[in-house]
Motif scaffolding. Structure first.
Motif, PDB file in Angstrom:
ATOM      1  N   VAL A  90       1.176  -1.469   0.012  1.00 15.03           N
ATOM      2  CA  VAL A  90       0.417   0.316  -0.030  1.00 15.03           C
ATOM      3  C   VAL A  90       0.966   1.010  -0.397  1.00 15.03           C
ATOM      4  CG1 VAL A  90      -1.531   1.155   0.816  1.00 15.03           C
ATOM      5  CG2 VAL A  90      -1.784  -1.392   1.076  1.00 15.03           C
ATOM      6  N   GLN A  91       0.955   1.888  -1.285  1.00 14.31           N
ATOM      7  CA  GLN A  91       1.598   3.585  -0.855  1.00 14.31           C
ATOM      8  C   GLN A  91       0.709   4.458  -0.623  1.00 14.31           C
ATOM      9  OE1 GLN A  91       3.551   4.399  -5.029  1.00 14.31           O
ATOM     10  NE2 GLN A  91       4.473   5.968  -3.611  1.00 14.31           N
ATOM     11  N   THR A  92       0.677   5.167   0.498  1.00 14.22           N
ATOM     12  CA  THR A  92       0.740   6.390   0.619  1.00 14.22           C
ATOM     13  C   THR A  92       0.972   7.349   0.304  1.00 14.22           C
ATOM     14  OG1 THR A  92      -0.365   5.533   2.401  1.00 14.22           O
ATOM     15  CG2 THR A  92      -0.183   8.169   2.937  1.00 14.22           C
ATOM     16  N   ILE A  93       0.539   8.899  -0.826  1.00 18.65           N
ATOM     17  CA  ILE A  93       1.105   9.780  -1.151  1.00 18.65           C
ATOM     18  C   ILE A  93       0.486  11.347  -0.226  1.00 18.65           C
ATOM     19  CG2 ILE A  93       1.298  11.040  -3.073  1.00 18.65           C
ATOM     20  CD1 ILE A  93       0.163   8.595  -4.136  1.00 18.65           C
ATOM     21  N   ALA A  94       0.704  11.732   0.664  1.00 24.48           N
ATOM     22  CA  ALA A  94       0.869  12.993   1.755  1.00 24.48           C
ATOM     23  C   ALA A  94       0.680  13.754   1.417  1.00 24.48           C
ATOM     24  CB  ALA A  94       1.057  13.069   2.989  1.00 24.48           C
ATOM     25  N   PHE A  95      -0.292  14.666  -0.282  1.00 25.49           N
ATOM     26  CA  PHE A  95       0.010  15.605  -0.767  1.00 25.49           C
ATOM     27  C   PHE A  95      -1.259  16.381   0.266  1.00 25.49           C
ATOM     28  CE2 PHE A  95      -3.177  12.609  -3.297  1.00 25.49           C
ATOM     29  CZ  PHE A  95      -4.885  13.022  -3.166  1.00 25.49           C
ATOM     30  N   ASP A  96      -1.537  17.529  -0.301  1.00 24.09           N
ATOM     31  CA  ASP A  96      -2.367  18.693   0.257  1.00 24.09           C
ATOM     32  C   ASP A  96      -2.868  19.542  -0.553  1.00 24.09           C
ATOM     33  OD1 ASP A  96      -0.706  20.966   0.241  1.00 24.09           O
ATOM     34  OD2 ASP A  96      -0.485  20.335   1.980  1.00 24.09           O
ATOM     35  N   GLU A  97      -3.871  20.144   0.216  1.00 23.18           N
ATOM     36  CA  GLU A  97      -4.535  20.856  -1.509  1.00 23.18           C
ATOM     37  C   GLU A  97      -3.465  22.142  -2.205  1.00 23.18           C
ATOM     38  OE1 GLU A  97      -4.637  22.966   2.921  1.00 23.18           O
ATOM     39  OE2 GLU A  97      -5.093  21.221   1.536  1.00 23.18           O
ATOM     40  N   ASN A  98      -2.186  22.458  -1.206  1.00 20.21           N
ATOM     41  CA  ASN A  98      -1.012  23.477  -1.515  1.00 20.21           C
ATOM     42  C   ASN A  98       0.088  22.473  -2.836  1.00 20.21           C
ATOM     43  OD1 ASN A  98      -1.861  25.834  -0.023  1.00 20.21           O
ATOM     44  ND2 ASN A  98      -1.044  24.533   1.929  1.00 20.21           N
ATOM     45  N   THR A  99      -0.603  21.531  -2.764  1.00 23.79           N
ATOM     46  CA  THR A  99       0.977  20.573  -3.794  1.00 23.79           C
ATOM     47  C   THR A  99      -0.045  20.896  -5.195  1.00 23.79           C
ATOM     48  OG1 THR A  99       0.216  18.456  -2.236  1.00 23.79           O
ATOM     49  CG2 THR A  99       1.639  18.280  -4.189  1.00 23.79           C
ATOM     50  N   ALA A 100       1.289  21.141  -6.108  1.00 24.16           N
ATOM     51  CA  ALA A 100       1.338  21.446  -6.987  1.00 24.16           C
ATOM     52  C   ALA A 100       1.502  20.352  -7.765  1.00 24.16           C
ATOM     53  CB  ALA A 100       2.419  21.957  -7.196  1.00 24.16           C
ATOM     54  N   PHE A 101      -0.410  20.364  -9.091  1.00 26.30           N
ATOM     55  CA  PHE A 101      -0.351  18.732  -9.578  1.00 26.30           C
ATOM     56  C   PHE A 101      -0.316  19.071 -11.101  1.00 26.30           C
ATOM     57  CE2 PHE A 101      -2.785  18.876  -5.945  1.00 26.30           C
ATOM     58  CZ  PHE A 101      -3.306  18.347  -5.042  1.00 26.30           C
ATOM     59  N   PRO A 102      -0.452  18.100 -11.851  1.00 20.49           N
ATOM     60  CA  PRO A 102      -0.450  16.237 -11.403  1.00 20.49           C
ATOM     61  C   PRO A 102       1.305  15.937 -10.057  1.00 20.49           C
ATOM     62  CG  PRO A 102       0.360  16.338 -13.657  1.00 20.49           C
ATOM     63  CD  PRO A 102       0.075  17.979 -13.242  1.00 20.49           C
TER      64      PRO A 102
END
Length: 310
Positions: free
Chosen positions: A218-230
């Motif tokens: 299981v991979q967890t990616i700890a992005f949030d609303e301030n992350t530059a997507f993608p």
């Protein structure tokens, strides 16, 4: 202690660089889907992935009648066969002489895989706000890539594992995960999931980690609303990758037991002052020397006299 389980080497064989994918790339084997994914959308999804991974180590496969893509790879360390599924809810299989490891993709639908000219197989909209991609690599491994398109996407992705009979997974301190032929420190190494990484649209790292849970990675990616997507994240499985942390640990214990001078002499490094790091690097270099006609590495027998039975 089994030597083959302790001193497997990591080698890569060059198969030639491939030009980077552009937004106007030619796509191979495009299969129509219910959502009528456009080539331009697939090209953009592939471009996002290949901007992060590059394309020089990707190996193109051959599309089979059932829609899977088969890639046969021969390296200095051994031969591997990588089978990539036709749809995003299928399983990637990597097969070597040590057996077959299946990596179930975390897709939730029937998104069909589309292969680019560089060999990346893309599954657009494989899950909510998420694209998937698979890249067989020239070292016999395979990258299963997640592209998180916005903050509404999931933060956890489950890769169900199918392992050879008796094989187990073992989490490592650096975040990677070994696949071992069985329990015990001297078990043969079947392969390794390299330490996880994730990068945002600017190439900056995004916190990410693995955990082993009920037969899955299981991979967890700890992005949030301030992350530059993608954001692109990558479980990379390699059946021929030597986990150097183990050899560092055993070698360090050997140094403590024999002393730098004794260990250096055992390796035939000659006299003079040398740091522990230099010795460790020299050991790594010796370990990467291949036996004629074989896929295993070796240290000198004298050096093994220092580090065996520790």
């Amino acid at each position: 202690m089994h030597w083959s389980g302790f001193i497997k080497a990591r080698h890569r064989i060059a198969t030639g660089s491939v030009a980077a994918l552009t937004a106007g790339a030619v796509l191979l084997g495009i299969a129509p889907t219910a959502t009528a994914d456009s080539p331009s959308k697939t090209a953009r999804a592939a471009e996002v992935v290949e901007k992060v991974t590059g394309s020089g180590d990707i190996v193109s496969g051959i599309r089979q009648a059932d829609g899977t893509t088969q890639t046969d790879i021969v390296t200095e360390a051994g031969a591997a066969s990588v089978s990539v599924p036709a749809t995003a809810d299928g399983t990637v299989h990597t097969t070597t002489g040590a057996g077959s490891v299946g990596i179930g993709l975390p897709g939730m639908g029937q998104a069909k895989g589309i292969e680019t000219k560089n060999g990346t197989i893309v599954y657009p909209d494989a899950a909510k706000n998420t694209d998937l991609a698979v890249q067989p690599t020239e070292d016999g491994g395979v990258r299963s890539l997640i592209t998180v398109n916005n903050a509404d996407a999931a933060k956890e992705y489950r890769f169900d594992l199918s392992l050879p009979d008796g094989a187990v997974t073992q989490q490592q301190e650096d975040g990677s995960a070994l696949v071992l032929a069985g329990p015990g420190e001297d078990a043969d190494i079947v392969g390794v999931f390299e330490a996880p990484w994730a990068k945002d649209a600017h190439g900056n790292p995004v916190p990410t980690s693995y955990r082993i849970e009920n037969g899955a990675l299981v991979q967890t990616i700890a992005f949030d609303e301030n992350t530059a997507f993608p954001v692109v994240a990558d479980p990379w499985y390699n059946p021929f990758s030597w986990h150097w942390k183990k050899i560092w640990g055993v070698t360090s214990r050997g140094l403590s037991r024999c002393g730098v001078g004794g260990f250096k002499n055992a390796l035939g490094l000659g006299g003079g002052t040398v740091s522990v790091n230099v010795v460790l690097k020299k050991v790594a270099g010796r370990a990467a020397m291949m036996l004629p006609g074989g896929g295993y590495a070796y240290l000198s027998a004298a050096a093994w006299g220092c580090i065996s039975n520790l």
